[in-house]
Design a protein around this motif. Structure first.
Motif, PDB file in Angstrom:
ATOM      1  N   ALA A  36     -23.998  87.361  46.990  1.00  0.00           N
ATOM      2  CA  ALA A  36     -24.587  85.821  46.474  1.00  0.00           C
ATOM      3  C   ALA A  36     -23.346  85.112  45.963  1.00  0.00           C
ATOM      4  N   GLY A  40     -26.539  79.479  44.088  1.00  0.00           N
ATOM      5  CA  GLY A  40     -27.497  80.202  44.873  1.00  0.00           C
ATOM      6  C   GLY A  40     -27.296  80.394  46.382  1.00  0.00           C
ATOM      7  N   MET A  42     -25.067  81.797  49.888  1.00  0.00           N
ATOM      8  CA  MET A  42     -24.565  83.227  50.292  1.00  0.00           C
ATOM      9  C   MET A  42     -23.189  83.004  50.960  1.00  0.00           C
TER      10      MET A  42
END
Length: 124
Positions: A36, A40, A42
């Motif tokens: 993460a 929010g 990646m």
């Protein structure tokens, strides 16, 4: 010997996993970390023991695109075997272009799946 070098470049991409697989295919790199990330999103860090690309995808599609050259024109990599890497680029379905041979070495360019331009150069 100089001790300053670029440790990583952080790129926003649509699929960190796809871009990481491409870099593993081209350069024999490995995933150093993934997980993460901010807001929010990646991230996957793919590289070797010294350098890596931080591949980031935010959670909102609209935040993913930067116009070419703003702020980045291309990322350059030095390789031992230019022809072998060019064959791998083509095998990945990408198109090498801009072949040239001038001091200090031979080179070509390609755009990845997100339109990010990479320069591959060999000084051999």
């Amino acid at each position: 010997m100089p001790t300053t070098f670029i440790e990583h470049v952080n790129l926003t991409v649509t699929s960190p996993a796809r871009t990481a697989r491409l870099m593993q295919h081209l350069f024999g790199w490995h995933v150093r970390w993934q997980g993460a990330a901010r807001d929010g999103g990646m991230s996957i860090h793919v590289g070797d023991a010294r350098v890596y690309l931080a591949l980031y995808a935010p959670p909102v599609e609209a935040e993913r695109r930067y116009p070419k050259g703003q702020p980045l024109n291309h990322v350059g990599f030095v390789v031992d075997d230019l022809d072998a890497v060019e064959a791998k680029v083509a095998a990945a379905g990408l198109k090498p272009f801009g072949h040239d041979d001038y001091e200090p070495g031979r080179r070509f360019y390609f755009f990845d799946f997100d339109g990010i331009e990479f320069e591959i150069v060999s000084y051999r």
